[in-house]
Motif scaffolding. Sequence first.
Motif, short mmCIF file in Angstrom:
data_model
loop_
_atom_site.label_atom_id
_atom_site.label_comp_id
_atom_site.label_asym_id
_atom_site.label_seq_id
_atom_site.Cartn_x
_atom_site.Cartn_y
_atom_site.Cartn_z
N LYS A 54 0.84 -1.21 0.00
CA LYS A 54 0.00 0.00 0.00
C LYS A 54 0.87 1.25 0.00
CE LYS A 54 -4.05 -1.82 2.40
NZ LYS A 54 -3.53 -3.08 2.98
N VAL A 55 2.12 1.11 0.45
CA VAL A 55 3.02 2.26 0.58
C VAL A 55 4.39 1.92 0.02
CG1 VAL A 55 4.02 3.94 2.19
CG2 VAL A 55 1.93 2.74 2.82
N VAL A 56 4.98 2.87 -0.73
CA VAL A 56 6.38 2.77 -1.10
C VAL A 56 7.12 3.92 -0.43
CG1 VAL A 56 8.05 2.99 -2.99
CG2 VAL A 56 6.03 1.54 -3.28
N ILE A 57 8.19 3.58 0.28
CA ILE A 57 8.99 4.55 1.02
C ILE A 57 10.36 4.60 0.36
CG2 ILE A 57 10.11 4.98 3.24
CD1 ILE A 57 7.67 3.42 4.47
N ALA A 58 10.80 5.80 0.00
CA ALA A 58 12.07 5.91 -0.73
C ALA A 58 12.94 6.98 -0.07
CB ALA A 58 11.79 6.27 -2.18
N ASP A 59 14.19 6.61 0.21
CA ASP A 59 15.13 7.56 0.80
C ASP A 59 16.11 8.01 -0.28
OD1 ASP A 59 16.53 9.17 2.48
OD2 ASP A 59 16.99 7.63 3.96
N GLU A 60 15.94 9.22 -0.79
CA GLU A 60 16.76 9.77 -1.87
C GLU A 60 16.93 8.81 -3.04
OE1 GLU A 60 19.57 12.57 -1.37
OE2 GLU A 60 19.48 12.71 0.82
N PRO A 61 15.82 8.39 -3.65
CA PRO A 61 15.92 7.39 -4.72
C PRO A 61 16.67 7.88 -5.95
CG PRO A 61 13.70 8.31 -4.67
CD PRO A 61 14.42 8.82 -3.44
N THR A 62 16.76 9.20 -6.14
CA THR A 62 17.47 9.74 -7.31
C THR A 62 18.84 10.31 -6.92
OG1 THR A 62 16.51 11.96 -7.11
CG2 THR A 62 15.25 10.36 -8.39
N GLY A 63 19.26 10.06 -5.68
CA GLY A 63 20.49 10.67 -5.16
C GLY A 63 21.75 10.32 -5.93
N ASN A 64 21.78 9.13 -6.56
CA ASN A 64 22.98 8.71 -7.30
C ASN A 64 22.78 8.77 -8.80
OD1 ASN A 64 24.53 8.15 -5.06
ND2 ASN A 64 23.89 6.01 -4.94
N LEU A 65 21.72 9.44 -9.27
CA LEU A 65 21.39 9.39 -10.69
C LEU A 65 21.49 10.76 -11.36
CD1 LEU A 65 18.22 7.14 -10.27
CD2 LEU A 65 20.55 6.39 -10.78
N ASP A 66 21.77 10.75 -12.68
CA ASP A 66 21.83 12.02 -13.42
C ASP A 66 20.39 12.54 -13.60
OD1 ASP A 66 20.68 11.03 -15.98
OD2 ASP A 66 22.48 9.79 -15.95
N PRO A 67 20.26 13.84 -13.99
CA PRO A 67 18.92 14.45 -14.05
C PRO A 67 17.93 13.71 -14.95
CG PRO A 67 20.60 16.15 -14.21
CD PRO A 67 21.32 14.83 -14.24
N GLU A 68 18.39 13.28 -16.11
CA GLU A 68 17.47 12.62 -17.04
C GLU A 68 16.96 11.30 -16.45
OE1 GLU A 68 17.38 11.11 -21.68
OE2 GLU A 68 19.15 12.13 -20.91
N THR A 69 17.89 10.53 -15.90
CA THR A 69 17.53 9.25 -15.30
C THR A 69 16.64 9.47 -14.08
OG1 THR A 69 19.69 8.50 -16.00
CG2 THR A 69 18.53 7.08 -14.48
N SER A 70 16.91 10.54 -13.34
CA SER A 70 16.08 10.87 -12.17
C SER A 70 14.62 11.07 -12.59
CB SER A 70 16.60 12.12 -11.48
OG SER A 70 17.90 11.90 -10.99
N TRP A 71 14.44 11.74 -13.73
CA TRP A 71 13.07 11.95 -14.21
C TRP A 71 12.39 10.64 -14.60
CZ3 TRP A 71 9.89 15.45 -12.98
CH2 TRP A 71 10.35 16.73 -12.66
N GLU A 72 13.14 9.73 -15.16
CA GLU A 72 12.56 8.42 -15.50
C GLU A 72 12.08 7.73 -14.23
OE1 GLU A 72 15.52 6.11 -17.48
OE2 GLU A 72 15.68 7.54 -19.15
N ILE A 73 12.92 7.79 -13.19
CA ILE A 73 12.55 7.17 -11.91
C ILE A 73 11.31 7.84 -11.34
CG2 ILE A 73 13.33 6.87 -9.51
CD1 ILE A 73 14.59 4.92 -11.62
#
Length: 228
Positions: A157-176
């Motif tokens: 019911k819940v997804v918890i994410a701690d800085e899920p885009t912290g290691n990714l470039d901007p474009e990839t961060s948007w995909e995530i």
Amino acid sequence: MIEMADVYKTYPNGVVALNGITTKIKQGEFVYVVGPSGAGKSTFIKMMYREEKPSKGSITVHGVNLSKLRNSRVPLFRRNLGVVFQDFKLLPTLTVFENVAFAMEVIEKHPAEIKKRVMQVLDLVGLKHKIRMLPDELSGGEQQRVSIARSIVNSPKVVIADEPTGNLDPETSWEIMNTLEEINKRGTTVIMATHNKDIVNNMKHRVIAIENGKIVRDEQRGEYGYEY
Ligand code: ADP
Ligand code: ADP
């Protein structure tokens, strides 16, 4: 759904990481948790999947009072949540398929059901064509998509994410982010700690800002509000 009432957390070394947090998060919400480094964001998030326990106050997640939950009951409780980390935490010797299937195997789902569901979630994150690859054969963004597939395979019911885009470039961060948005549109609550100003200001959702262990701001469709 998720409720914190006057939660305090003092670590054994005496650091006060949470200093009286009261909040409610309803089913289906998308919440960003922002604030300076050391503000208490990770601690706030860890409370929700019972990685840390409050020193004082109470947390209820889907009717389960986590302050009273026995350690032996924690694995059962965590089946109702998906957790996504900055550094992915995939098992390096298992393929993409196996990394995602693992979470269903431990709860002894039928192999045919596992196969069907794993393919379904890998399709959702756009990785159906890479099922036989190992994590280190994938880009960072692809590894994070595998970890998101793993987090949702048991339909939490819940997804918890701690800085899920912290290691990714901007474009990839948007995909995530688009993947997390899609999961949220299907009814799953998403709670993520982030330092990504561009994402918070462009993909608008509720923003909870934490400073010195306290909630200093809580806005629907809020802004990031910091320079970094
Ligand atoms: P943020 O995620 O906002 O950077 P954290 O929740 O990680 O903040 O940390 C809040 C405070 O608690 C910081 O001062 C940090 O150093 C401290 N802290 C975090 N984890 C621990 C721990 N396991 N033991 C002792 N202090 C900790
Ligand atoms: P790049 O980041 O390489 O320019 P994108 O096309 O992914 O490639 O993103 C361009 C810009 O569009 C991003 O910097 C971001 O500000 C914005 N953007 C991308 N996806 C979204 C989205 N789903 N919602 C809002 N803004 C978005």
